[in-house]
Design a protein around this motif. Structure first.
Motif, PDB file in Angstrom:
ATOM      1  N   GLY A  24     -68.672  16.125   9.714  1.00  0.00           N
ATOM      2  CA  GLY A  24     -68.019  17.406   9.953  1.00  0.00           C
ATOM      3  C   GLY A  24     -69.002  18.552  10.074  1.00  0.00           C
ATOM      4  N   ARG A  25     -68.532  19.744   9.773  1.00  0.00           N
ATOM      5  CA  ARG A  25     -69.373  20.935   9.903  1.00  0.00           C
ATOM      6  C   ARG A  25     -70.218  21.169   8.650  1.00  0.00           C
ATOM      7  NH1 ARG A  25     -64.405  24.762  11.458  1.00  0.00           N
ATOM      8  NH2 ARG A  25     -63.436  23.265  10.026  1.00  0.00           N
ATOM      9  N   TRP A  26     -71.423  21.725   8.869  1.00  0.00           N
ATOM     10  CA  TRP A  26     -72.226  22.129   7.722  1.00  0.00           C
ATOM     11  C   TRP A  26     -71.405  23.074   6.842  1.00  0.00           C
ATOM     12  CZ3 TRP A  26     -75.025  22.777  12.579  1.00  0.00           C
ATOM     13  CH2 TRP A  26     -76.080  21.862  12.752  1.00  0.00           C
ATOM     14  N   LEU A  27     -71.506  22.931   5.542  1.00  0.00           N
ATOM     15  CA  LEU A  27     -70.800  23.800   4.607  1.00  0.00           C
ATOM     16  C   LEU A  27     -71.814  24.723   3.945  1.00  0.00           C
ATOM     17  CD1 LEU A  27     -68.428  21.115   3.076  1.00  0.00           C
ATOM     18  CD2 LEU A  27     -67.807  22.949   4.670  1.00  0.00           C
ATOM     19  N   ALA A  28     -71.719  26.008   4.267  1.00  0.00           N
ATOM     20  CA  ALA A  28     -72.722  26.981   3.826  1.00  0.00           C
ATOM     21  C   ALA A  28     -72.076  28.095   3.019  1.00  0.00           C
ATOM     22  CB  ALA A  28     -73.442  27.565   5.031  1.00  0.00           C
ATOM     23  N   THR A  29     -72.553  28.273   1.795  1.00  0.00           N
ATOM     24  CA  THR A  29     -72.094  29.369   0.953  1.00  0.00           C
ATOM     25  C   THR A  29     -72.949  30.607   1.233  1.00  0.00           C
ATOM     26  OG1 THR A  29     -73.475  28.417  -0.798  1.00  0.00           O
ATOM     27  CG2 THR A  29     -71.127  27.903  -0.845  1.00  0.00           C
ATOM     28  N   PRO A  30     -72.516  31.797   0.815  1.00  0.00           N
ATOM     29  CA  PRO A  30     -73.185  33.039   1.224  1.00  0.00           C
ATOM     30  C   PRO A  30     -74.694  33.048   0.993  1.00  0.00           C
ATOM     31  CG  PRO A  30     -71.115  33.542   0.161  1.00  0.00           C
ATOM     32  CD  PRO A  30     -71.316  32.062   0.007  1.00  0.00           C
ATOM     33  N   GLY A  31     -75.420  33.460   2.041  1.00  0.00           N
ATOM     34  CA  GLY A  31     -76.862  33.574   1.966  1.00  0.00           C
ATOM     35  C   GLY A  31     -77.608  32.283   2.188  1.00  0.00           C
ATOM     36  N   ARG A  32     -76.879  31.201   2.463  1.00  0.00           N
ATOM     37  CA  ARG A  32     -77.514  29.904   2.667  1.00  0.00           C
ATOM     38  C   ARG A  32     -77.154  29.402   4.069  1.00  0.00           C
ATOM     39  NH1 ARG A  32     -75.002  29.514  -2.618  1.00  0.00           N
ATOM     40  NH2 ARG A  32     -76.598  29.971  -4.188  1.00  0.00           N
ATOM     41  N   PHE A  33     -78.150  29.056   4.812  1.00  0.00           N
ATOM     42  CA  PHE A  33     -78.052  28.517   6.168  1.00  0.00           C
ATOM     43  C   PHE A  33     -78.004  29.642   7.202  1.00  0.00           C
ATOM     44  CE2 PHE A  33     -76.125  25.336   9.288  1.00  0.00           C
ATOM     45  CZ  PHE A  33     -77.285  24.596   9.370  1.00  0.00           C
ATOM     46  N   PHE A  34     -78.079  29.234   8.473  1.00  0.00           N
ATOM     47  CA  PHE A  34     -78.050  30.191   9.578  1.00  0.00           C
ATOM     48  C   PHE A  34     -76.641  30.772   9.693  1.00  0.00           C
ATOM     49  CE2 PHE A  34     -81.129  26.841  10.581  1.00  0.00           C
ATOM     50  CZ  PHE A  34     -82.287  27.586  10.751  1.00  0.00           C
ATOM     51  N   PRO A  35     -76.492  32.080   9.679  1.00  0.00           N
ATOM     52  CA  PRO A  35     -75.155  32.687   9.711  1.00  0.00           C
ATOM     53  C   PRO A  35     -74.354  32.206  10.928  1.00  0.00           C
ATOM     54  CG  PRO A  35     -76.814  34.342   9.207  1.00  0.00           C
ATOM     55  CD  PRO A  35     -77.557  33.105   9.598  1.00  0.00           C
ATOM     56  N   GLY A  36     -73.161  31.718  10.667  1.00  0.00           N
ATOM     57  CA  GLY A  36     -72.274  31.301  11.745  1.00  0.00           C
ATOM     58  C   GLY A  36     -72.562  29.936  12.333  1.00  0.00           C
ATOM     59  N   ALA A  37     -73.634  29.280  11.885  1.00  0.00           N
ATOM     60  CA  ALA A  37     -73.986  27.981  12.475  1.00  0.00           C
ATOM     61  C   ALA A  37     -73.083  26.863  11.976  1.00  0.00           C
ATOM     62  CB  ALA A  37     -75.439  27.643  12.182  1.00  0.00           C
ATOM     63  N   GLY A  38     -72.591  27.005  10.750  1.00  0.00           N
ATOM     64  CA  GLY A  38     -71.713  25.995  10.192  1.00  0.00           C
ATOM     65  C   GLY A  38     -70.391  26.619   9.786  1.00  0.00           C
ATOM     66  N   ARG A  39     -69.859  26.134   8.696  1.00  0.00           N
ATOM     67  CA  ARG A  39     -68.612  26.678   8.160  1.00  0.00           C
ATOM     68  C   ARG A  39     -68.975  27.533   6.956  1.00  0.00           C
ATOM     69  NH1 ARG A  39     -63.286  23.143   6.199  1.00  0.00           N
ATOM     70  NH2 ARG A  39     -62.152  24.903   5.235  1.00  0.00           N
ATOM     71  N   ASP A  40     -68.879  28.832   7.121  1.00  0.00           N
ATOM     72  CA  ASP A  40     -69.254  29.774   6.067  1.00  0.00           C
ATOM     73  C   ASP A  40     -68.098  29.948   5.092  1.00  0.00           C
ATOM     74  OD1 ASP A  40     -71.820  30.307   7.149  1.00  0.00           O
ATOM     75  OD2 ASP A  40     -70.901  31.620   8.640  1.00  0.00           O
ATOM     76  N   ILE A  41     -68.369  29.672   3.816  1.00  0.00           N
ATOM     77  CA  ILE A  41     -67.333  29.712   2.797  1.00  0.00           C
ATOM     78  C   ILE A  41     -67.909  30.274   1.501  1.00  0.00           C
ATOM     79  CG2 ILE A  41     -65.888  27.802   3.648  1.00  0.00           C
ATOM     80  CD1 ILE A  41     -67.527  25.969   1.841  1.00  0.00           C
ATOM     81  N   GLY A  42     -67.036  30.680   0.610  1.00  0.00           N
ATOM     82  CA  GLY A  42     -67.466  31.120  -0.713  1.00  0.00           C
ATOM     83  C   GLY A  42     -67.676  29.923  -1.628  1.00  0.00           C
ATOM     84  N   GLU A  43     -68.412  30.132  -2.702  1.00  0.00           N
ATOM     85  CA  GLU A  43     -68.652  29.033  -3.641  1.00  0.00           C
ATOM     86  C   GLU A  43     -67.343  28.511  -4.225  1.00  0.00           C
ATOM     87  OE1 GLU A  43     -71.488  30.332  -6.518  1.00  0.00           O
ATOM     88  OE2 GLU A  43     -73.176  30.306  -5.103  1.00  0.00           O
ATOM     89  N   ASP A  44     -66.365  29.398  -4.399  1.00  0.00           N
ATOM     90  CA  ASP A  44     -65.083  28.969  -4.953  1.00  0.00           C
ATOM     91  C   ASP A  44     -64.266  28.148  -3.961  1.00  0.00           C
ATOM     92  OD1 ASP A  44     -64.760  31.210  -3.312  1.00  0.00           O
ATOM     93  OD2 ASP A  44     -62.960  31.877  -4.366  1.00  0.00           O
ATOM     94  N   GLU A  45     -64.663  28.133  -2.696  1.00  0.00           N
ATOM     95  CA  GLU A  45     -63.957  27.377  -1.664  1.00  0.00           C
ATOM     96  C   GLU A  45     -64.649  26.065  -1.310  1.00  0.00           C
ATOM     97  OE1 GLU A  45     -62.315  30.554   1.463  1.00  0.00           O
ATOM     98  OE2 GLU A  45     -64.471  30.841   1.029  1.00  0.00           O
ATOM     99  N   LEU A  46     -65.816  25.829  -1.903  1.00  0.00           N
ATOM    100  CA  LEU A  46     -66.654  24.724  -1.448  1.00  0.00           C
ATOM    101  C   LEU A  46     -65.999  23.359  -1.649  1.00  0.00           C
ATOM    102  CD1 LEU A  46     -69.331  23.799  -0.258  1.00  0.00           C
ATOM    103  CD2 LEU A  46     -70.323  23.885  -2.553  1.00  0.00           C
TER     104      LEU A  46
END
Length: 353
Positions: free
Chosen positions: A113-135
């Protein structure tokens, strides 16, 4: 037409004859062989289960590039041409299209699936940007929507904190509860430590991995995918930089990755070959890097073939197994430079080369 294959099977080192029955291998000739022409497509040499790249990202040549299905097909074709007949894609910009893993001349695909990236980690918008509480919830969604895998960006910048251990542990537990598996990107000591302690199924890169954790990895079945090919080309450039904390950190991490290859193997950790680099179809190069890092020749080869296939749930060359194999004139454990140049490539019972 019935096809027959004969050669020395690795890793068993026993000469065997197989018949291709549809998409399966048989150790006895099918009944139809008595009335149909039998073509011997491999007669002698060395037989391996199809090669495997457990960390490749076909479909885009950079994490900030858009996912492109035409490029995906091109990349998968390059893998197949080199004898790479099974790939794991631990994270993409989008989920794999429905036609993947159904095309007869393209490798089998295990996606995450898509990369799972929490705030400040990974290239912005490259994967699925989520909060730590949503991981945890997002990880379950990606695992169940793909081939059972999900990929978490466990850390990012070298001087910033990794995903907290409690968050990562809850994520792994949630995915395991639905029968999925978790790959974790980790390039910092904290990120690598948290991935191990959380019970991740694989560490991708594992820079700064504390070797004291290797026994725990072996005991719980966490695989090590160092992706040396993705870093090796940058070593000289980092060595040429002005001294700095970042330079020292990167070079220490590189040396640690290389050193951990042999140590991990000796500790009983499953070490696997993944390229995380382009062009596609170069997992033989990664196998060679594992060899030079201290893995025994047969183990380094297995990391890109039978060991990786077994880890992903597919058998080697046995009766009833998928007819996915590569054939060589020379023993590739003795001549590793031949690994990327198989004489025959057979996928799903079809002769590709």
């Amino acid at each position: 037409m019935i096809r027959r294959i004969r050669g020395v099977v690795l890793p068993e080192r026993v000469e065997r004859t197989f018949w291709i029955d549809g998409e399966r291998l048989r150790t006895e000739p099918p009944a139809a062989a008595a009335s149909k022409h039998v073509e011997t497509v491999v007669d002698g040499g060395w037989l391996l289960p199809g090669l495997v790249d457990v960390h490749t990202h076909p479909g885009a040549e950079g994490p900030e590039d858009g996912f492109d299905e035409a490029l995906l097909r091109k990349h998968l074709k390059a893998h197949a041409d080199a004898g790479v007949l099974l790939v794991r894609t631990p994270g993409t910009a989008d989920r794999m299209p429905a036609w993947v893993d159904t095309e007869a001349d393209l490798p089998r695909v295990r996606s995450a699936g898509r990369w799972l990236a929490t705030p400040g980690r990974f290239f912005p918008g490259a994967g699925r940007d989520i909060g730590e509480d949503e991981l945890a919830e997002a990880a379950v969604e990606e695992a169940t929507a793909s081939s059972g895998w999900c990929k978490v960006i466990g850390d990012w910048r070298w001087d910033e904190p990794a995903v907290p251990l409690d968050v990562l542990k809850a994520t792994v537990e949630a995915v395991h509860a639905v029968g999925g598996r978790v790959a974790v990107h980790c390039q910092t000591g904290e990120g690598s430590r948290n991935a191990v302690l959380a019970g991740a199924d694989s560490l991708e890169h594992g820079m700064h991995l504390d070797p004291e954790l290797l026994d725990r990895m072996a005991a719980q079945g966490t695989a090590y995918v160092p992706t040396l090919s993705a870093f090796a080309g940058s070593v000289e450039a980092w060595q040429g930089r002005e001294p700095s904390a970042r330079r020292s950190d990167w070079l220490d991490g590189w040396r640690g990755m290389v050193g951990n290859v042999r140590a991990a193997h000796e500790a009983g950790v499953i070490v696997l070959a993944g390229t995380d680099s382009f062009p596609c179809g170069t997992v033989a190069t990664e196998s060679g890097r594992l060899l030079r890092a201290g893995m025994p020749a047969e183990a380094a080869l297995g990391a890109a073939s039978w060991t990786a296939r077994d880890w992903l749930g597919l058998p080697g060359l046995t009766d009833g197994a998928p007819a996915d194999l590569v054939a060589y004139a020379e023993d590739p454990t003795a001549a590793p430079e031949t690994l990327g140049r198989p004489q025959r490539v057979i996928l799903r019972g079809r002769v590709l080369r």
